[in-house]
Design an enzyme around this catalytic site. Structure first.
Site, PDB file in Angstrom:
ATOM      1  N   GLU A   1      -1.633  -4.959  -0.205  1.00  0.00           N
ATOM      2  CA  GLU A   1      -1.855  -5.130   1.247  1.00  0.00           C
ATOM      3  C   GLU A   1      -1.615  -3.816   2.003  1.00  0.00           C
ATOM      4  O   GLU A   1      -1.062  -3.784   3.102  1.00  0.00           O
ATOM      5  CB  GLU A   1      -1.022  -6.293   1.804  1.00  0.00           C
ATOM      6  CG  GLU A   1      -1.436  -7.602   1.135  1.00  0.00           C
ATOM      7  CD  GLU A   1      -1.110  -8.857   1.911  1.00  0.00           C
ATOM      8  OE1 GLU A   1      -1.018  -8.803   3.148  1.00  0.00           O
ATOM      9  OE2 GLU A   1      -0.981  -9.906   1.256  1.00  0.00           O
TER      10      GLU A   1
ATOM     11  N   PHE B   1      -7.977 -14.181  -2.194  1.00  0.00           N
ATOM     12  CA  PHE B   1      -8.611 -13.298  -1.216  1.00  0.00           C
ATOM     13  C   PHE B   1      -9.140 -12.086  -1.976  1.00  0.00           C
ATOM     14  O   PHE B   1      -8.362 -11.331  -2.575  1.00  0.00           O
ATOM     15  CB  PHE B   1      -7.553 -12.882  -0.193  1.00  0.00           C
ATOM     16  CG  PHE B   1      -8.020 -11.960   0.893  1.00  0.00           C
ATOM     17  CD1 PHE B   1      -8.702 -12.438   2.003  1.00  0.00           C
ATOM     18  CD2 PHE B   1      -7.734 -10.598   0.824  1.00  0.00           C
ATOM     19  CE1 PHE B   1      -9.105 -11.582   3.026  1.00  0.00           C
ATOM     20  CE2 PHE B   1      -8.127  -9.740   1.850  1.00  0.00           C
ATOM     21  CZ  PHE B   1      -8.816 -10.240   2.950  1.00  0.00           C
TER      22      PHE B   1
ATOM     23  N   THR C   1      -1.227   0.498   0.660  1.00  0.00           N
ATOM     24  CA  THR C   1      -0.185   1.337   0.037  1.00  0.00           C
ATOM     25  C   THR C   1       0.636   2.007   1.143  1.00  0.00           C
ATOM     26  O   THR C   1       0.204   2.070   2.302  1.00  0.00           O
ATOM     27  CB  THR C   1      -0.813   2.454  -0.832  1.00  0.00           C
ATOM     28  OG1 THR C   1      -1.552   3.329   0.040  1.00  0.00           O
ATOM     29  CG2 THR C   1      -1.732   1.900  -1.906  1.00  0.00           C
TER      30      THR C   1
HETATM   31  C1  LIG Z   1       0.334  -7.219  -7.820  1.00  0.00           C
HETATM   32  C2  LIG Z   1      -0.918  -6.906  -7.063  1.00  0.00           C
HETATM   33  C3  LIG Z   1      -1.588  -7.940  -6.382  1.00  0.00           C
HETATM   34  C4  LIG Z   1      -2.775  -7.678  -5.687  1.00  0.00           C
HETATM   35  N1  LIG Z   1      -3.452  -8.718  -5.087  1.00  0.00           N
HETATM   36  C5  LIG Z   1      -4.637  -8.478  -4.450  1.00  0.00           C
HETATM   37  C6  LIG Z   1      -5.415  -9.557  -3.887  1.00  0.00           C
HETATM   38  O1  LIG Z   1      -5.028 -10.723  -3.944  1.00  0.00           O
HETATM   39  N2  LIG Z   1      -6.601  -9.260  -3.295  1.00  0.00           N
HETATM   40  C7  LIG Z   1      -7.072  -7.981  -3.215  1.00  0.00           C
HETATM   41  O2  LIG Z   1      -8.147  -7.796  -2.653  1.00  0.00           O
HETATM   42  N3  LIG Z   1      -6.378  -6.937  -3.748  1.00  0.00           N
HETATM   43  C8  LIG Z   1      -5.183  -7.149  -4.370  1.00  0.00           C
HETATM   44  N4  LIG Z   1      -4.468  -6.110  -4.929  1.00  0.00           N
HETATM   45  C9  LIG Z   1      -5.025  -4.772  -4.867  1.00  0.00           C
HETATM   46  C10 LIG Z   1      -4.285  -3.837  -3.916  1.00  0.00           C
HETATM   47  O3  LIG Z   1      -4.497  -4.230  -2.586  1.00  0.00           O
HETATM   48  C11 LIG Z   1      -4.740  -2.406  -4.219  1.00  0.00           C
HETATM   49  O4  LIG Z   1      -4.215  -2.068  -5.497  1.00  0.00           O
HETATM   50  C12 LIG Z   1      -4.284  -1.397  -3.173  1.00  0.00           C
HETATM   51  O5  LIG Z   1      -4.957  -1.597  -1.964  1.00  0.00           O
HETATM   52  C13 LIG Z   1      -4.492   0.055  -3.622  1.00  0.00           C
HETATM   53  O6  LIG Z   1      -5.767   0.277  -4.105  1.00  0.00           O
HETATM   54  P1  LIG Z   1      -5.972   0.995  -5.542  1.00  0.00           P
HETATM   55  O7  LIG Z   1      -5.135   0.275  -6.527  1.00  0.00           O
HETATM   56  O8  LIG Z   1      -7.425   1.082  -5.799  1.00  0.00           O
HETATM   57  O9  LIG Z   1      -5.353   2.438  -5.356  1.00  0.00           O
HETATM   58  P2  LIG Z   1      -6.095   3.727  -4.754  1.00  0.00           P
HETATM   59  O10 LIG Z   1      -6.724   3.393  -3.460  1.00  0.00           O
HETATM   60  O11 LIG Z   1      -6.944   4.336  -5.816  1.00  0.00           O
HETATM   61  O12 LIG Z   1      -4.866   4.676  -4.463  1.00  0.00           O
HETATM   62  C14 LIG Z   1      -4.280   5.535  -5.441  1.00  0.00           C
HETATM   63  C15 LIG Z   1      -3.251   6.423  -4.723  1.00  0.00           C
HETATM   64  O13 LIG Z   1      -3.928   7.245  -3.756  1.00  0.00           O
HETATM   65  C16 LIG Z   1      -3.313   7.071  -2.482  1.00  0.00           C
HETATM   66  N5  LIG Z   1      -4.312   7.246  -1.423  1.00  0.00           N
HETATM   67  C17 LIG Z   1      -5.524   6.626  -1.314  1.00  0.00           C
HETATM   68  N6  LIG Z   1      -6.134   7.018  -0.196  1.00  0.00           N
HETATM   69  C18 LIG Z   1      -5.312   7.913   0.419  1.00  0.00           C
HETATM   70  C19 LIG Z   1      -5.376   8.680   1.624  1.00  0.00           C
HETATM   71  N7  LIG Z   1      -6.429   8.604   2.451  1.00  0.00           N
HETATM   72  N8  LIG Z   1      -4.347   9.495   1.938  1.00  0.00           N
HETATM   73  C20 LIG Z   1      -3.258   9.578   1.111  1.00  0.00           C
HETATM   74  N9  LIG Z   1      -3.133   8.890  -0.029  1.00  0.00           N
HETATM   75  C21 LIG Z   1      -4.154   8.063  -0.372  1.00  0.00           C
HETATM   76  C22 LIG Z   1      -2.736   5.666  -2.512  1.00  0.00           C
HETATM   77  O14 LIG Z   1      -1.720   5.504  -1.538  1.00  0.00           O
HETATM   78  C23 LIG Z   1      -2.220   5.610  -3.933  1.00  0.00           C
HETATM   79  O15 LIG Z   1      -0.970   6.254  -3.990  1.00  0.00           O
HETATM   80  C24 LIG Z   1      -3.282  -6.355  -5.622  1.00  0.00           C
HETATM   81  C25 LIG Z   1      -2.598  -5.315  -6.306  1.00  0.00           C
HETATM   82  C26 LIG Z   1      -1.445  -5.590  -7.005  1.00  0.00           C
HETATM   83  C27 LIG Z   1      -0.748  -4.456  -7.737  1.00  0.00           C
END
Ligand SMILES: Cc1cc2nc3c(=O)[nH]c(=O)nc-3n(C[C@H](O)[C@H](O)[C@H](O)COP(=O)(O)OP(=O)(O)OC[C@H]3O[C@@H](n4cnc5c(N)ncnc54)[C@H](O)[C@@H]3O)c2cc1C
Length: 387
Positions: free
Chosen positions: A368, A124, A370
């Protein structure tokens, strides 16, 4: 609750899963951690058990479990390393649910039998390098050219990408629209020219479950590959969020399975480890840690069951699903931390499973949604009631 899979057969399935986890998989945990992959004979056994098709309708070869049943399987499987269940869970959850919920009859016919048998594996693709929590700002585009979409962009951290045959890709089909509007869910098959998958990332935990970049360079797919057909153009983000409601309950259930294992490991260790002439389990400060963990486990269990029942009954359950995932993913980290503390120095070395479980559990607070994003979802829904 209505299920195409009756309760007696379900009890047998759960029993078989439990035996498979404890006798076949748990002895392989160290090997999978070190090799970074699940042995192919284990994957074949998973296929034979029908695990890839847990949630897929029976007419396409699956078990058609209810969500309520699915979360029980998820909990049982999460007693062991996540790498095992992540072999087949993308087929059960986010990789197939979109097609099950909204696919056209032709899409169901084409993909669901292979996804149910495990012959096809799914991924996905939502997250991008510049669109994580703010997923609706995604930049991958699908531009119409005759009877094709031409897809360009890149996705990040995609579970199972290196072994997937079918990718559900969230792409912007209408660039004139900002945010969630204008995003469609498009099926792309492995081997389509222009599609490339990066090297699996070197992760902190959950070793043996690959996550990779997926890059699209002028990837052409038929316009009919939009999930739900052309009429569903622009509905992709809404569908993704619907899929994520069930997905978040499922992640919460995985946290419960891990929590159960951590509590069991910690309690057994506390009973056999002696200091000051008696088992450390006799010390009330150790008992307090065990009691806090057990209480959090039970509270999380109630939340997961309640959220699953609500979604199953067709109720609006976005906030409940978010609460279940928020609570269970945060609490399993606390439970892992206490388990490690109870093990003392032994908890910090790789010889015992808590060191690994501690690292594995950490990811649940990120994928899915944070914890912070889930807090926003919960607050938004509750504030509506006060406005
Ligand atoms: C093991 C693993 C498997 C994964 N598998 C998939 C997959 O199969 N498909 C897929 O599409 N994605 C996948 N992901 C991605 C995952 O869904 C994202 O890493 C996650 O949604 C967070 O996005 P980011 O890493 O860009 O962090 P960011 O969005 O950059 O967030 C960084 C920090 O800022 C905080 N933050 C962001 N916005 C706000 C706000 N408005 N208010 C307060 N705090 C905020 C976050 O909570 C976090 O602490 C996977 C990630 C991991 C680690």
């Amino acid at each position: 609750m209505a299920s195409a899979f009756d309760e007696e057969s379900f009890a047998q399935l759960l029993d078989a899963v439990d035996r498979f986890v404890r006798h076949r998989l748990m002895p392989l945990e160290k090997q999978v951690e070190e090799a970074g992959e699940v042995p192919s004979d284990v994957i074949d056994e998973m296929k034979k058990m029908g695990l890839f098709g847990l949630g897929i309708p029976q007419e396409f070869g699956g078990y058609e479990l209810t969500l309520f049943q699915e979360v029980q399987v998820q909990m049982a499987f999460s007693y062991t390393s996540p790498a095992f269940r992540l072999v087949f869970w993308p087929n059960v959850g986010i990789g197939s649910k979109g097609i099950v919920l909204a696919g056209t009859p032709a899409q169901k016919e084409k993909y669901l039998p292979g996804l149910a048998s495990g012959e096809l594996r799914a991924s996905f693709c939502l997250t991008e390098p510049d669109a994580g929590s703010d997923a609706a700002s995604l930049r991958t585009t699908a531009v119409r050219d005759g009877d094709d979409w031409v897809i360009n962009g890149s996705k990040r951290f995609i579970t199972n990408a290196s072994r997937a045959h079918v990718f559900t890709v969230m792409a912007r089909t209408d660039s004139s629209k900002r945010g969630a509007a204008g995003i469609s869910a498009i099926i792309v098959e492995r081997g389509t020219p222009g599609l490339s998958v990066g090297k699996p990332e070197n992760k902190m935990g959950q070793k043996g479950s690959p996550i990779c970049d997926v890059v699209f360079e002028d990837v052409r797919v038929p316009v009919s590959n939009i999930i739900g057909g052309l009429d569903a153009e622009g509905n992709g983000f809404r569908m993704a969020m619907q899929v994520l409601d069930a997905g978040r309950i499922s992640v919460a259930a995985s946290g419960l399975g891990m929590a159960r294992r951590l509590i069991d490991e910690a309690a057994r260790y506390a009973l056999q480890r002696k200091q000051f002439g008696q088992p450390i389990a006799k010390f009330q400060l150790i008992q307090a840690m065990l009691a806090d963990s057990e209480t959090e486990y039970l509270a999380g269990h109630a939340l997961v069951m309640q959220a699953a029942a609500a979604l199953e009954a067709g109720q609006e359950a976005t906030a409940q699903a978010a609460s279940a995932k928020y609570f269970c993913s945060e609490s399993v980290s606390r439970i892992a931390d206490r388990a490690l503390q109870i093990f003392g120095g032994a908890g910090y070395i790789a010889e015992y499973p808590v060191e690994r479980l501690y690292r594995d559990a950490r990811a649940l607070r990120i994928y899915e949604g944070t914890s912070q994003v889930l807090q926003l979802v919960i607050a938004r829904a509750m504030l509506k009631r006060y406005e």
